[in-house]
Design a protein around this motif. Structure first.
Motif, mmCIF file in Angstrom:
data_model
loop_
_atom_site.group_PDB
_atom_site.id
_atom_site.type_symbol
_atom_site.label_atom_id
_atom_site.label_comp_id
_atom_site.label_asym_id
_atom_site.label_seq_id
_atom_site.Cartn_x
_atom_site.Cartn_y
_atom_site.Cartn_z
ATOM 1 N N ILE A 1 0.860 -1.176 0.000
ATOM 2 C CA ILE A 1 0.000 0.000 0.000
ATOM 3 C C ILE A 1 0.904 1.236 0.000
ATOM 4 C CG2 ILE A 1 -1.889 -1.158 1.235
ATOM 5 C CD1 ILE A 1 -0.912 0.158 3.797
ATOM 6 N N ASP A 2 0.308 2.397 -0.167
ATOM 7 C CA ASP A 2 1.100 3.626 -0.234
ATOM 8 C C ASP A 2 1.538 4.123 1.139
ATOM 9 O OD1 ASP A 2 1.047 3.706 -2.952
ATOM 10 O OD2 ASP A 2 -0.568 5.184 -3.119
ATOM 11 N N GLU A 3 0.701 3.909 2.169
ATOM 12 C CA GLU A 3 1.005 4.483 3.483
ATOM 13 C C GLU A 3 1.282 3.366 4.489
ATOM 14 O OE1 GLU A 3 -0.898 8.193 5.000
ATOM 15 O OE2 GLU A 3 -1.622 6.844 6.576
ATOM 16 N N TYR A 4 2.548 3.038 4.652
ATOM 17 C CA TYR A 4 3.007 2.057 5.634
ATOM 18 C C TYR A 4 3.926 2.786 6.601
ATOM 19 C CZ TYR A 4 5.227 -2.111 7.602
ATOM 20 O OH TYR A 4 5.695 -3.081 8.458
ATOM 21 N N LEU A 5 3.508 2.918 7.855
ATOM 22 C CA LEU A 5 4.222 3.738 8.825
ATOM 23 C C LEU A 5 4.677 2.910 10.017
ATOM 24 C CD1 LEU A 5 1.743 6.773 8.864
ATOM 25 C CD2 LEU A 5 3.886 6.593 7.587
ATOM 26 N N THR A 6 5.955 2.968 10.323
ATOM 27 C CA THR A 6 6.493 2.315 11.510
ATOM 28 C C THR A 6 6.402 3.274 12.700
ATOM 29 O OG1 THR A 6 8.744 3.104 11.158
ATOM 30 C CG2 THR A 6 8.101 1.049 10.041
ATOM 31 N N ASP A 7 6.752 2.774 13.881
ATOM 32 C CA ASP A 7 6.745 3.636 15.056
ATOM 33 C C ASP A 7 7.723 4.802 14.888
ATOM 34 O OD1 ASP A 7 8.494 1.243 15.244
ATOM 35 O OD2 ASP A 7 9.309 2.275 16.977
ATOM 36 N N THR A 8 8.840 4.554 14.191
ATOM 37 C CA THR A 8 9.809 5.635 13.944
ATOM 38 C C THR A 8 9.213 6.707 13.044
ATOM 39 O OG1 THR A 8 11.631 4.053 14.163
ATOM 40 C CG2 THR A 8 12.123 6.147 13.093
ATOM 41 N N ASP A 9 8.505 6.274 11.995
ATOM 42 C CA ASP A 9 7.844 7.232 11.106
ATOM 43 C C ASP A 9 6.818 8.062 11.871
ATOM 44 O OD1 ASP A 9 9.246 6.171 8.922
ATOM 45 O OD2 ASP A 9 7.722 4.630 8.602
ATOM 46 N N LEU A 10 6.060 7.402 12.729
ATOM 47 C CA LEU A 10 5.020 8.104 13.483
ATOM 48 C C LEU A 10 5.627 9.070 14.488
ATOM 49 C CD1 LEU A 10 2.654 5.051 14.007
ATOM 50 C CD2 LEU A 10 2.130 7.092 12.650
ATOM 51 N N ALA A 11 6.768 8.691 15.066
ATOM 52 C CA ALA A 11 7.430 9.578 16.025
ATOM 53 C C ALA A 11 7.869 10.876 15.361
ATOM 54 C CB ALA A 11 8.624 8.866 16.642
ATOM 55 N N GLU A 12 8.263 10.805 14.096
ATOM 56 C CA GLU A 12 8.639 12.012 13.365
ATOM 57 C C GLU A 12 7.422 12.894 13.107
ATOM 58 O OE1 GLU A 12 10.627 10.740 9.861
ATOM 59 O OE2 GLU A 12 12.392 9.968 10.919
ATOM 60 N N ARG A 13 6.271 12.252 12.855
ATOM 61 C CA ARG A 13 5.045 13.014 12.605
ATOM 62 C C ARG A 13 4.468 13.600 13.890
ATOM 63 N NH1 ARG A 13 1.063 10.468 8.013
ATOM 64 N NH2 ARG A 13 2.634 10.089 6.399
ATOM 65 N N TYR A 14 4.600 12.842 14.978
ATOM 66 C CA TYR A 14 4.001 13.257 16.254
ATOM 67 C C TYR A 14 5.079 13.275 17.335
ATOM 68 C CZ TYR A 14 -0.007 11.742 13.492
ATOM 69 O OH TYR A 14 -0.933 11.566 12.483
#
Length: 528
Positions: free
Chosen positions: A322-335
């Motif tokens: 899929i286009d949007e696959y987010l790990t905990d590291t990715d989410l930490a950068e966003r939030y």
């Protein structure tokens, strides 16, 4: 001290390859295979004399096999052979530690779990006991294999020695031909306790299986979305959450103080299709139980036109396209203001993410790790440490099971909080029809019958490793639920008493109004 040790090895006299192989064989038998012989003795249906004969036969056979293996490896590979034997010694020591400490069986499933384990999880098993076991039972014999001078002898002598060992093996097998049925009935346990063959053979099996895997998943027939109602489904895949410790299923502790008060929450009896993450997660996302890799729910929904987002604090997942696959590291950068250490990061900004979607159908999948051992106490914020004292890890929990259960129950309290917040968020989104589905990939052992964690083969696994929670909440007037039959073989149009993980795939298709030949009404918890 290290220099003295190396000088000791350097001063050792050269020995024949026969003596060297014999020493390696005897050491392997005595140091790494006691659990194997304990299992044989405890589970053989023979008389005492018969058990003695069986154990003696297996001893002779194993000595011969390991002797031949050591000779061939050393003679054919020389220095590389020494390195191979040294590595085997260290892995043997590690394997036997886990067999003794966690009562594991090193079968293909266990090896697959090793390949799918990240350092952050594996580090939870590091302990002084493990390092001591590796040092004494692994490093010392490894140094011996690397440094002991050996007289290799001629190829003729090697051939004679190996053929003699093979003859002993064949004769021993012939003498015990009557045990064939018993061995076949216990092959998983016997093979999983036999070092080094347990992990050597199963590693080869796993590598062969991966090589033969289809390059692409089997595509499902095209589907289509049949309406334009704004709909969001949030599928939460729990990690190692077992039904037995959920208040919603009758557990004596109030581990679900919030969800137990949620109106409209449905609680289903369910079992997992496997006892480890990769297979359990695959079963949740696939249309039917199969060794083949069919197009999974997020991939299929995405291809059909659904806005799909996968958020994970876990690993060992089947392929997600899929286009949007987010790990905990990715989410930490966003939030950046959300604590990244816990699964709460997966739930950050969900409302905004859903409401910003440009599509009518949204599927969010959250892959948590909340109840995964061995360090349950590290999986939740300290505010959720309701049950005390807690065991820091399973080794400590072996000495006091109650402390281990306390830590595990705190992870369920944290799960309860996260799911309650999610439902409350969805409930306030009046412009959307919404649903929350929570199901665990597998269960967990917490010391019952001296078993810990998960991963036993399904035919050997206790119910704690496969009885799982399956919770569903839907907003008002969003789908009607089917009735549950008292019988396992439910009549047409009703649900059986116990559901499988595959119900998720077909139920989510219904929620998202996806019409598809892949849809099976019998595996849908909702009415059409």
């Amino acid at each position: 001290m290290n220099c003295e040790l190396f000088r000791t090895f350097a001063d050792m006299k050269r020995i024949s390859i026969i003596a060297f192989s014999s020493i390696v064989s005897v050491w392997t038998l005595l140091m790494y295979n006691i659990p194997f012989f304990q299992y044989v003795w405890q589970n053989s249906n023979e008389t005492v004399c018969g058990r003695v004969l069986l154990v003696a036969s297996l001893t002779v056979m194993m000595l011969a096999v390991n002797f031949m293996m050591a000779w061939l490896i050393m003679w054919l590979l020389r220095m590389v052979g020494r390195i191979v034997l040294a590595l085997l010694a260290i892995i043997n020591a590690t394997a036997v530690y886990f067999v003794y400490t966690y009562s594991v069986i090193i079968d293909a499933t266990a090896v697959e779990n090793v390949f799918n384990t990240r350092y952050s999880e594996a580090s939870g098993f590091f302990s002084w006991g493990l390092w001591l076991c590796i040092a004494v039972l692994g490093v010392v014999p490894a140094l011996y294999c690397l440094l002991q001078p050996v007289v290799f002898g001629s190829i003729r002598r090697m051939a004679v020695g190996c053929c003699s060992a093979l003859a002993v093996i064949l004769v021993t097998i012939a003498m015990n031909i009557g045990q064939t049925l018993w061995v076949s009935q216990h092959d998983t346990e016997l093979g999983g306790l036999l070092q080094p063959w347990s992990y050597v053979v199963n590693t080869c099996r796993i590598m062969s299986s991966h090589h033969d895997e289809q390059a692409e998943e089997i595509k499902l027939p095209d589907g289509r979305i049949t309406d334009h109602e704004k709909t969001v489904v949030v599928l939460v895949i729990g990690e190692s959450a077992r039904k037995a410790n959920f208040q919603l299923y009758g557990y004596k502790r109030d581990t679900n103080p919030l969800l137990s008060k949620q109106e409209g929450l449905r609680v289903y009896q369910a079992t997992s299709c496997a006892t480890y993450t990769t297979a359990g997660t695959k079963a949740i996302l696939e249309p039917k139980n199969s060794d083949d890799l069919y197009e999974l729910l997020p991939n299929y929904a995405f291809r059909t036109g659904v806005d799909v987002s996968w958020r994970t604090y876990n690993w060992g997942e089947p392929p997600i396209h899929i286009d949007e696959y987010l790990t905990d590291t990715d989410l930490a950068e966003r939030y950046p203001n959300v604590n990244q250490r816990y699964d709460g990061i997966l739930f950050a900004g969900l409302r905004e993410r859903i409401e910003s979607s440009k599509k009518d159908k949204v599927l969010i999948i959250l892959h948590t790790s909340t109840s995964h051992g061995p360090k349950y106490a590290d999986k939740y914020p300290k505010a959720f440490e309701v049950y005390k004292p807690v065991a820091k890890n399973i080794e400590e929990g072996e000495k006091n099971t109650g402390m281990l259960v306390n830590a595990y129950d705190n992870t369920i309290r944290y799960t309860d909080y996260l799911l309650d917040c999610l439902v409350n968020t969805l409930r306030t989104m009046s412009d959307w029809k919404s649903a929350m589905v929570f199901i665990s990939d597998h269960g967990e052992s917490l010391g019952e019958n001296k078993l810990y964690m998960h991963g036993l083969p399904m035919r050997l696994a206790p119910k704690e490793q496969y009885e799982i929670p399956f919770l569903v909440w839907t907003s008002d007037n969003f789908r009607r639920y089917k009735r549950i039959s008292d019988k396992q073989d439910a009549p047409k149009g009703e649900l059986p008493a116990v559901l499988e993980q595959h119900y998720v795939f077909h139920s989510v298709l219904n929620l998202l109004s996806i019409q598809s030949p892949a849809y099976d009404e019998d595996y849908d918890i909702f009415e059409q």
